[in-house]
Design a protein around this motif. Sequence first.
Motif, PDB file in Angstrom:
ATOM      1  N   LYS A 337      33.428  40.514  31.821  1.00 14.68           N
ATOM      2  CA  LYS A 337      32.979  41.360  32.926  1.00 14.68           C
ATOM      3  C   LYS A 337      32.580  40.541  34.148  1.00 14.68           C
ATOM      4  O   LYS A 337      32.571  41.057  35.269  1.00 14.68           O
ATOM      5  CB  LYS A 337      31.819  42.247  32.461  1.00 14.68           C
ATOM      6  CG  LYS A 337      32.250  43.330  31.472  1.00 14.68           C
ATOM      7  CD  LYS A 337      31.096  44.208  31.049  1.00 14.68           C
ATOM      8  CE  LYS A 337      31.565  45.315  30.105  1.00 14.68           C
ATOM      9  NZ  LYS A 337      30.449  46.192  29.662  1.00 14.68           N
ATOM     10  N   SER A 338      32.282  39.258  33.944  1.00 15.43           N
ATOM     11  CA  SER A 338      31.936  38.394  35.080  1.00 15.43           C
ATOM     12  C   SER A 338      33.166  38.046  35.915  1.00 15.43           C
ATOM     13  O   SER A 338      33.041  37.422  36.973  1.00 15.43           O
ATOM     14  CB  SER A 338      31.265  37.101  34.586  1.00 15.43           C
ATOM     15  OG  SER A 338      32.221  36.158  34.110  1.00 15.43           O
ATOM     16  N   LEU A 339      34.346  38.455  35.461  1.00 13.79           N
ATOM     17  CA  LEU A 339      35.587  38.227  36.216  1.00 13.79           C
ATOM     18  C   LEU A 339      35.859  39.352  37.214  1.00 13.79           C
ATOM     19  O   LEU A 339      36.894  39.354  37.870  1.00 13.79           O
ATOM     20  CB  LEU A 339      36.768  38.101  35.245  1.00 13.79           C
ATOM     21  CG  LEU A 339      36.715  36.921  34.266  1.00 13.79           C
ATOM     22  CD1 LEU A 339      37.890  36.980  33.293  1.00 13.79           C
ATOM     23  CD2 LEU A 339      36.719  35.602  35.011  1.00 13.79           C
ATOM     24  N   THR A 340      34.925  40.298  37.329  1.00 12.55           N
ATOM     25  CA  THR A 340      35.089  41.394  38.275  1.00 12.55           C
ATOM     26  C   THR A 340      34.719  40.937  39.681  1.00 12.55           C
ATOM     27  O   THR A 340      33.619  40.438  39.914  1.00 12.55           O
ATOM     28  CB  THR A 340      34.208  42.595  37.885  1.00 12.55           C
ATOM     29  OG1 THR A 340      34.588  43.051  36.584  1.00 12.55           O
ATOM     30  CG2 THR A 340      34.369  43.729  38.882  1.00 12.55           C
ATOM     31  N   ASP A 341      35.641  41.115  40.589  1.00 16.24           N
ATOM     32  CA  ASP A 341      35.482  40.726  41.993  1.00 16.24           C
ATOM     33  C   ASP A 341      35.178  41.991  42.798  1.00 16.24           C
ATOM     34  O   ASP A 341      36.087  42.729  43.179  1.00 16.24           O
ATOM     35  CB  ASP A 341      36.782  40.055  42.457  1.00 16.24           C
ATOM     36  CG  ASP A 341      36.758  39.621  43.907  1.00 16.24           C
ATOM     37  OD1 ASP A 341      35.812  39.986  44.635  1.00 16.24           O
ATOM     38  OD2 ASP A 341      37.705  38.923  44.319  1.00 16.24           O
ATOM     39  N   LYS A 342      33.898  42.246  43.049  1.00 19.88           N
ATOM     40  CA  LYS A 342      33.507  43.487  43.719  1.00 19.88           C
ATOM     41  C   LYS A 342      34.030  43.554  45.150  1.00 19.88           C
ATOM     42  O   LYS A 342      34.308  44.635  45.669  1.00 19.88           O
ATOM     43  CB  LYS A 342      31.986  43.634  43.692  1.00 19.88           C
ATOM     44  CG  LYS A 342      31.437  43.870  42.290  1.00 19.88           C
ATOM     45  CD  LYS A 342      29.936  44.098  42.303  1.00 19.88           C
ATOM     46  CE  LYS A 342      29.415  44.349  40.886  1.00 19.88           C
ATOM     47  NZ  LYS A 342      27.944  44.556  40.862  1.00 19.88           N
TER      48      LYS A 342
END
Length: 355
Positions: A337-342
Amino acid sequence: MRKRQIITGTIAASLVLYACKKEKQDPTYNPTAATVEVPAYVKTYVGEVPIPADNAMTAEGIELGRKLFYEKMLSDNSTMSCASCHKQENAFDDPRPFSEGTHGAFGDRNAMAIVNAAWDKHFFWDGRRASLEGQAHDPVSNPIEMANKWPEVVKRLQNSEEYPDLFFKAFGTSTIDSTLVTKAIAQFERTLVSFNSPFDKYYYKGDSAALTQQEKNGFMLFTGKAMCNNCHLTNTLFTDREIKNNGLDENPKDPGLMKFTGNAADRGKFKVPTLRNIGVTAPYMHDSRFATLEEVVDFYSSKVKQNSPNLDEHMPDFGSGINLTQQEKTELIAFLKSLTDKEFITNPKFSDPNN
């Protein structure tokens, strides 16, 4: 005197209208060369954004492609665009298990996210296309998806008020064809780069506080015990860009790449997707069989079918299963989930230009 003024005014107005009409008919072709900016570390790992020799990037081409990406005239009944099944908030993926076409029919494969696709070598789950231009072509004429015919699409765009001028500014011709349409869409899709997730800030930019300890533990599992990076390389793309059988089924119902090649050695092989923004691209796998990341991790932990035909060479490493503990699964999912680029999923440069 009054009559002469009226005549003079009429002539002046006519000249203005003629000048405006001529300007509209003969726009200036002066395209602005454009590049897609990516961080230096991306270039180190995978190089600059690949650009085909016959489809140079221009500001005008990108903007035209963006407009066409959201253009519903591409579908037979003008109700559906590329963005209908590739939604920005889902990293240009479809949150539905299968996308619904213009006449209510559903496809049999999950729509793929469009993230850093410029570096891809294969397109669609079965890899049947080798370029973004080719990928942009098929959905329009697919009877289940947009269900249109390219001559009709071209006719609509050609007869519109604005598109002929936009194509001239982008490509130097007001005569529209399917090749130029797909080139423009491909130019826009090449700008859809995503390299600003918390993981990027931690790993590539040196911000030790960008990840929690749980996420850091998950990263160690990703590159270690869980062996995820065998196929989802930590080379900034999080995919090896290949087509493989990951052991989903002992007897694959969907032939995958074999449907395209006819080669039995390709049965059950599908494109390895990027894991970037994986937290917002559920459901997972080509057939959407997994609704959550928890189900995905459970599968790779202990449920890979070792006797699946053409199983990828990396999968036997799992043996009878890597059997992650519940804590390890939680940590691994936290890392994913830390690979999500908001910034990517909210960037106004990628959104519908008509809104």
